[in-house]
Design an enzyme around this catalytic site. Structure first.
Site, PDB file in Angstrom:
ATOM      1  N   SER A  49     -77.099 -39.061  62.376  1.00 37.54           N
ATOM      2  CA  SER A  49     -77.678 -40.363  62.693  1.00 37.54           C
ATOM      3  C   SER A  49     -78.203 -41.062  61.445  1.00 37.54           C
ATOM      4  CB  SER A  49     -78.836 -40.202  63.682  1.00 37.54           C
ATOM      5  OG  SER A  49     -78.377 -39.701  64.914  1.00 37.54           O
TER       6      SER A  49
ATOM      7  N   HIS B 118     -72.835 -35.375  70.881  1.00 37.27           N
ATOM      8  CA  HIS B 118     -73.950 -34.467  71.118  1.00 37.27           C
ATOM      9  C   HIS B 118     -73.887 -33.885  72.523  1.00 37.27           C
ATOM     10  CE1 HIS B 118     -75.270 -37.337  68.039  1.00 37.27           C
ATOM     11  NE2 HIS B 118     -76.060 -36.386  67.575  1.00 37.27           N
TER      12      HIS B 118
ATOM     13  N   TYR C  92     -76.349 -33.680  74.517  1.00 35.62           N
ATOM     14  CA  TYR C  92     -77.145 -34.503  75.432  1.00 35.62           C
ATOM     15  C   TYR C  92     -76.387 -35.706  75.976  1.00 35.62           C
ATOM     16  CZ  TYR C  92     -78.183 -37.514  71.347  1.00 35.62           C
ATOM     17  OH  TYR C  92     -78.086 -38.339  70.251  1.00 35.62           O
TER      18      TYR C  92
ATOM     19  N   ALA D 117     -80.101 -35.989  60.969  1.00 33.80           N
ATOM     20  CA  ALA D 117     -81.449 -36.539  60.873  1.00 33.80           C
ATOM     21  C   ALA D 117     -82.353 -35.629  61.693  1.00 33.80           C
ATOM     22  CB  ALA D 117     -81.485 -37.963  61.415  1.00 33.80           C
TER      23      ALA D 117
ATOM     24  N   MET E  16     -81.138 -32.333  67.165  1.00 35.64           N
ATOM     25  CA  MET E  16     -80.363 -32.201  68.398  1.00 35.64           C
ATOM     26  C   MET E  16     -78.874 -31.970  68.113  1.00 35.64           C
ATOM     27  SD  MET E  16     -82.151 -35.421  70.358  1.00 35.64           S
ATOM     28  CE  MET E  16     -83.946 -35.624  70.319  1.00 35.64           C
ATOM     29  N   SER E  17     -78.569 -31.325  66.986  1.00 34.65           N
ATOM     30  CA  SER E  17     -77.159 -31.132  66.622  1.00 34.65           C
ATOM     31  C   SER E  17     -77.034 -29.953  65.665  1.00 34.65           C
ATOM     32  CB  SER E  17     -76.614 -32.405  65.961  1.00 34.65           C
ATOM     33  OG  SER E  17     -77.268 -32.637  64.726  1.00 34.65           O
TER      34      SER E  17
ATOM     35  N   ASN F  35     -88.702 -38.388  60.333  1.00 33.25           N
ATOM     36  CA  ASN F  35     -90.021 -38.693  60.892  1.00 33.25           C
ATOM     37  C   ASN F  35     -90.916 -37.457  60.841  1.00 33.25           C
ATOM     38  OD1 ASN F  35     -87.959 -38.116  63.255  1.00 33.25           O
ATOM     39  ND2 ASN F  35     -89.952 -37.422  63.990  1.00 33.25           N
TER      40      ASN F  35
ATOM     41  N   HIS G 123     -85.781 -43.783  67.939  1.00 33.37           N
ATOM     42  CA  HIS G 123     -84.486 -43.638  67.269  1.00 33.37           C
ATOM     43  C   HIS G 123     -84.354 -44.659  66.146  1.00 33.37           C
ATOM     44  CE1 HIS G 123     -80.393 -42.219  66.869  1.00 33.37           C
ATOM     45  NE2 HIS G 123     -79.926 -43.450  66.981  1.00 33.37           N
TER      46      HIS G 123
END
Length: 281
Positions: free
Chosen positions: A33, A86, A88, A116, A217-218, A241, A253
């Site tokens: 991302s 992803h 999700y 990210a 998440m990856s 972040n 996001h």
């Protein structure tokens, strides 16, 4: 949504790409991302939209362009995955990791994964780059291991060792090049969760307790599949972040994408320098 792909289906995707290649790629890159700008540095590029490749998952997330960029970068022919799918998004683990399987069937031996990620380590700041030295596969531990299902012996063994997922020589090259370039390189353990919701403060305190330095998440499923098939793996987290351990901040996001603008130049420098070292051998 296929739970598993046959070798024939993987090869159908590989052949679709092979027909459009100008040269044989030796390195695959997966851009996370907000990090897709790295693909702009590829020269003499061929562009292939994901939607034109058989069985290939199409990303639905902002910040993921959804195409392959194949050409020359730092003296190496690279295949760049500009955006990923992803778990999700509703894809199966087989779909999420299909691109890495295809890279291997195309003859690619080294893959560089980027993402990210949120900082869990208290000293990490947005804009930092973290070299992933190991991972926690919480999705895999709870039943969604990407190697679940029929094993394809042509790709790797039924029970692959995961004690050294991330290539030690490539990590050392990265450390040396970061020092030469004056980049403060973080190092740590990445934990992969399913998403898409960001973590609660309690989640983050738990993850810190079990040894995680960054969360996303990856990446972990791709790394497992790459290692299974004998590929060399190098991976980076762009810290987008700070972790919300106290519940006093909101994570978005948009914040992740904005941080990518600081991270991309650092990643570009590190990756091109590593590729140059590999090209000089």
């Amino acid at each position: 949504m296929p739970e598993f792909f046959s070798l024939q289906e993987i090869d159908e995707a590989a052949q679709s790409i092979r027909q459009r290649l100008k040269a044989q790629p030796s390195v695959g890159l997966v851009l996370g991302s907000g990090l897709g700008g790295l693909a702009d540095q590829v020269q003499n590029a061929v562009y292939i939209e994901y939607a034109t490749i058989p069985h290939w998952p199409v990303s639905t997330v902002p910040g993921h362009a959804g195409r392959l960029v194949i050409g020359e970068l730092a003296g190496k022919i690279v295949l760049v995955q500009q955006g990923r799918a992803h778990f999700y998004e509703g894809y199966s683990m087989a779909e999420v990791t299909l691109p890495v399987r295809v890279m291997r069937r195309l003859g690619i031996e080294t893959v560089i994964l980027t993402n990210a990620a949120g900082a869990i380590h208290p000293e990490f700041e947005p804009g930092d780059v973290m070299l992933i030295t190991d991972h926690l596969s919480l999705i895999g531990m709870t039943g969604f291991n990407p190697l679940r299902g029929p094993n394809l012996e042509e790709l790797g063994p039924r029970f692959p060792d995961m004690s050294q997922v991330y290539d030690r020589e490539l990590m050392q090259l990265t450390r040396e090049e970061a020092q030469k370039a004056g980049i403060a390189l973080r190092e740590g353990v990445y934990v992969g969760l399913s998403g898409p919701s960001f973590e609660t403060p309690a989640d983050l305190r738990f993850l810190r307790l079990i040894g995680a330095d960054a969360v996303g998440m990856s990446t972990v499923p791709e790394a497992i599949v790459a290692k299974h098939s004998g590929m060399r793996v190098l991976a980076f987290s762009g810290i987008s972040n700070k972790a919300n351990l106290d519940g006093n901040t909101i994570t978005t996001h948009e914040e992740v994408l904005e941080a990518g603008k600081q991270i991309v130049p650092k990643l570009e420098t590190l990756i091109t320098r590593v590729l140059q070292r590999l090209s000089s051998r």
